[in-house]
Design a protein around this motif. Structure first.
Motif, mmCIF file in Angstrom:
data_model
loop_
_atom_site.group_PDB
_atom_site.id
_atom_site.type_symbol
_atom_site.label_atom_id
_atom_site.label_comp_id
_atom_site.label_asym_id
_atom_site.label_seq_id
_atom_site.Cartn_x
_atom_site.Cartn_y
_atom_site.Cartn_z
ATOM 1 N N ALA A 22 -4.115 9.940 -1.036
ATOM 2 C CA ALA A 22 -2.923 10.531 -1.654
ATOM 3 C C ALA A 22 -2.124 9.488 -2.429
ATOM 4 C CB ALA A 22 -2.054 11.191 -0.591
ATOM 5 N N HIS A 23 -2.057 8.269 -1.918
ATOM 6 C CA HIS A 23 -1.355 7.205 -2.647
ATOM 7 C C HIS A 23 -2.091 6.842 -3.929
ATOM 8 C CE1 HIS A 23 1.178 6.661 0.898
ATOM 9 N NE2 HIS A 23 1.991 6.032 0.086
ATOM 10 N N TRP A 65 2.494 3.935 8.464
ATOM 11 C CA TRP A 65 1.426 3.599 7.505
ATOM 12 C C TRP A 65 1.814 4.078 6.112
ATOM 13 C CZ3 TRP A 65 -2.367 0.640 6.241
ATOM 14 C CH2 TRP A 65 -3.336 1.049 5.346
ATOM 15 N N SER A 66 2.308 5.309 6.015
ATOM 16 C CA SER A 66 2.721 5.837 4.715
ATOM 17 C C SER A 66 3.870 5.030 4.133
ATOM 18 C CB SER A 66 3.122 7.308 4.846
ATOM 19 O OG SER A 66 3.540 7.817 3.611
ATOM 20 N N GLY A 67 4.816 4.627 4.981
ATOM 21 C CA GLY A 67 5.922 3.807 4.519
ATOM 22 C C GLY A 67 5.469 2.454 4.003
ATOM 23 N N SER A 72 4.732 -0.833 -0.606
ATOM 24 C CA SER A 72 3.934 -1.831 -1.325
ATOM 25 C C SER A 72 3.683 -1.427 -2.769
ATOM 26 C CB SER A 72 2.609 -2.070 -0.605
ATOM 27 O OG SER A 72 1.795 -0.918 -0.676
ATOM 28 N N ILE A 73 3.700 -0.150 -3.047
ATOM 29 C CA ILE A 73 3.486 0.330 -4.413
ATOM 30 C C ILE A 73 4.784 0.308 -5.212
ATOM 31 C CG2 ILE A 73 2.932 2.394 -5.769
ATOM 32 C CD1 ILE A 73 0.904 3.105 -3.597
ATOM 33 N N ALA A 74 5.908 0.649 -4.566
ATOM 34 C CA ALA A 74 7.168 0.866 -5.282
ATOM 35 C C ALA A 74 7.749 -0.415 -5.875
ATOM 36 C CB ALA A 74 8.183 1.520 -4.360
ATOM 37 N N GLY A 75 7.791 -1.485 -5.128
ATOM 38 C CA GLY A 75 8.321 -2.738 -5.655
ATOM 39 C C GLY A 75 9.812 -2.931 -5.460
ATOM 40 N N SER A 80 14.038 0.531 2.867
ATOM 41 C CA SER A 80 14.489 1.920 2.780
ATOM 42 C C SER A 80 13.308 2.873 2.740
ATOM 43 C CB SER A 80 15.343 2.125 1.535
ATOM 44 O OG SER A 80 16.442 1.250 1.549
ATOM 45 N N LEU A 81 12.297 2.548 1.949
ATOM 46 C CA LEU A 81 11.103 3.398 1.888
ATOM 47 C C LEU A 81 10.351 3.386 3.209
ATOM 48 C CD1 LEU A 81 9.869 2.541 -1.696
ATOM 49 C CD2 LEU A 81 10.605 4.775 -0.869
ATOM 50 N N LEU A 82 10.232 2.221 3.803
ATOM 51 C CA LEU A 82 9.531 2.109 5.087
ATOM 52 C C LEU A 82 10.237 2.926 6.169
ATOM 53 C CD1 LEU A 82 7.258 0.723 6.726
ATOM 54 C CD2 LEU A 82 8.866 -1.121 7.155
ATOM 55 N N ALA A 83 11.548 2.780 6.255
ATOM 56 C CA ALA A 83 12.302 3.518 7.273
ATOM 57 C C ALA A 83 12.292 5.018 7.017
ATOM 58 C CB ALA A 83 13.738 3.008 7.324
ATOM 59 N N SER A 84 12.462 5.425 5.756
ATOM 60 C CA SER A 84 12.515 6.861 5.474
ATOM 61 C C SER A 84 11.183 7.540 5.775
ATOM 62 C CB SER A 84 12.922 7.110 4.017
ATOM 63 O OG SER A 84 11.906 6.742 3.121
#
Length: 176
Positions: A22-23, A65-67, A72-75, A80-84
């Motif tokens: 999906a990523h 794992w998704s976070g 790692s993709i967002a930059g 914030s992405l990891l926690a959300s």
């Protein structure tokens, strides 16, 4: 069709590979179906559906794992992405106990609620991402929620087809 006696560990590994796929699709395809600045969040859809089918602890692990992949993709805004995504995975995983998983209305409701939770947590933890242009952010988030809800059906039923989660429920004993 995968064997019906898949262990929870194998199911988790299958969902992890689905998230990885999906990523990849998110990076290659999601921009092509963008409409007025909104595009689907394919990893979040797979996370919501997969975590609900796997359950609490495994849903949280899949969310982590998704976070990690999303950050790692967002930059930007790694934490914030990891926690959300981790909290969204825990939220969706804990929905397993309170939902009739094989109902036709469940996939969009799961994806709607998980997307709202993930976006709310991201917005609280990274206000610089939306604060100065909140109307654009709201329009994009609303479009993302709509896209995610529409795409929840094929992803959810694909995961059920490959036997992720418990056996198919038959609450009215139609097939017994």
């Amino acid at each position: 069709m995968i064997d019906s006696k898949m262990t929870p560990g194998i199911q988790t590994v299958v969902v992890v590979f689905c998230l990885l796929f999906a990523h990849v699709l998110q990076g290659r395809v999601a921009h092509a179906i963008e409409f007025r600045g909104a595009h689907p969040d394919l990893p979040l859809i797979v996370l919501a559906c997969g975590a609900t089918l796997l359950g609490g602890a495994r849903g949280t692990a899949v969310g982590l794992w998704s976070g990690l992949l999303t950050a790692s993709i967002a930059g930007v805004n790694y934490g914030s992405l990891l926690a959300s995504r981790t909290i969204a995975g825990a939220f969706a995983g804990n929905l397993q106990r309170s939902m009739l998983r094989d109902s036709i209305i469940v996939p969009p409701l799961i994806v709607f609620s998980t997307t709202v939770v993930a976006e709310f947590i991201y917005a609280v933890m990274a206000p610089n991402a939306w604060l100065h242009h909140w109307r654009l952010w709201m329009r994009q988030t609303g479009g993302e929620i709509a896209y995610n809800m529409v795409l929840s059906y094929p992803i959810y039923f694909l995961l059920r087809r490959i036997r992720i989660g418990h056996k198919v429920e038959d609450p009215f004993a139609l097939h017994s």
